[in-house]
Every structure is written in C-alpha cells, then in structure tokens.
Design an enzyme around this catalytic site. Sequence first.
Site, short mmCIF file in Angstrom:
data_model
loop_
_atom_site.label_atom_id
_atom_site.label_comp_id
_atom_site.label_asym_id
_atom_site.label_seq_id
_atom_site.Cartn_x
_atom_site.Cartn_y
_atom_site.Cartn_z
N HIS A 1 1.74 4.45 -2.95
CA HIS A 1 1.86 5.90 -2.76
C HIS A 1 3.22 6.38 -3.28
O HIS A 1 3.32 7.39 -3.99
CB HIS A 1 1.75 6.28 -1.28
CG HIS A 1 0.39 6.15 -0.71
ND1 HIS A 1 -0.70 6.86 -1.15
CD2 HIS A 1 -0.07 5.38 0.31
CE1 HIS A 1 -1.76 6.56 -0.44
NE2 HIS A 1 -1.41 5.64 0.45
N HIS B 1 0.84 -1.20 0.00
CA HIS B 1 0.00 0.00 0.00
C HIS B 1 0.87 1.26 0.00
O HIS B 1 0.67 2.17 -0.80
CB HIS B 1 -0.91 -0.03 1.23
CG HIS B 1 -1.79 1.17 1.38
ND1 HIS B 1 -3.13 1.14 1.07
CD2 HIS B 1 -1.53 2.43 1.79
CE1 HIS B 1 -3.65 2.33 1.29
NE2 HIS B 1 -2.69 3.13 1.74
N GLU B 2 1.85 1.29 0.88
CA GLU B 2 2.73 2.46 0.97
C GLU B 2 3.62 2.59 -0.27
O GLU B 2 3.92 3.70 -0.70
CB GLU B 2 3.57 2.41 2.24
CG GLU B 2 2.77 2.40 3.52
CD GLU B 2 1.76 3.52 3.63
OE1 GLU B 2 2.03 4.65 3.14
OE2 GLU B 2 0.67 3.28 4.18
#
Length: 144
Positions: A71, A67-68
């Site tokens: 980003h 998820h990170e």
Amino acid sequence: MTDEQLNELVKKISIKYFDRKFLHKAFFNYRLKTTGGRYNLKSHCIDINPKILEKYSYDILLGVIKHELCHYHLHLLGYSGRHNTKKFIDLLNQVEGIRYVPILERQKNLKYVCQKCGCVYIRHRKINSLKYVCSKCHGNIKLS
C-alpha cells in the site's frame, strides 16, 4: 518487540523486498481489533496490530508488513493502493505477502428472548430492552 524494533524491521523488509526506503514511522496500534495492519494515506505511517505477534507466527507478521508496504509504495509512486487492482495483487505476489490476515477476534452475538412467547432475537450490538419489545406479541425482551 518494541515500536523501535518494529520500525527497523519494516525498514529492512522495505529495502530487501521492494528496493526502496521506508521513510516514515511504523508502530504497534493496540486499538486495532480485527485488522492485521493499516496504512495511513495522510501521514504515511503504518500501524500493526500487536495481536498478530502474540497469536500467530513471525511469518504472519512479515506477511502483514509486506502487505502494508505494498500500500505504502504504490501510493507514493502515484498508483492506487487498493486491494483489487492488478498492480497491488502482482506486487503482493512478487514479495510473497499475505492478502488476508487470519481471524483475530470474532464478534459476539447477543441473544434476546421474549418473556411472553419465547421468540429469539440475535443482535450484534446491545439494545435497550426497556425501549424495545417483541415484534410478534409485544412482550418484554431480555438478554439471555
């Protein structure tokens, strides 16, 4: 797991799932309370909550890292890394990352009771009971 091991794991996941190198730092941030991780736009570092590894499985940790990294890579490519954009959702689904981390810590509600009429007030933050009084009878309130 140490910060160095986490950094190496993030680099391996970045190469395996995104076909791009992770050139910055990833580390555990013990100050994170309710989030699984955080991507810093200025320094491009990734902070991971160590409670993820303590409370949940290794798979949840991998999902948070993916998820990170979504980003991270979208931001460096010049796209918006916000959660509600189509590019972010598509990339997250492609790498099988998790959108939401399981609940880590619930905020405790504080219960204040009027000493005169018994009226109950629920608050998230502590209040000065000497400064505030009951809104109905102006009696003293007390934390119970």
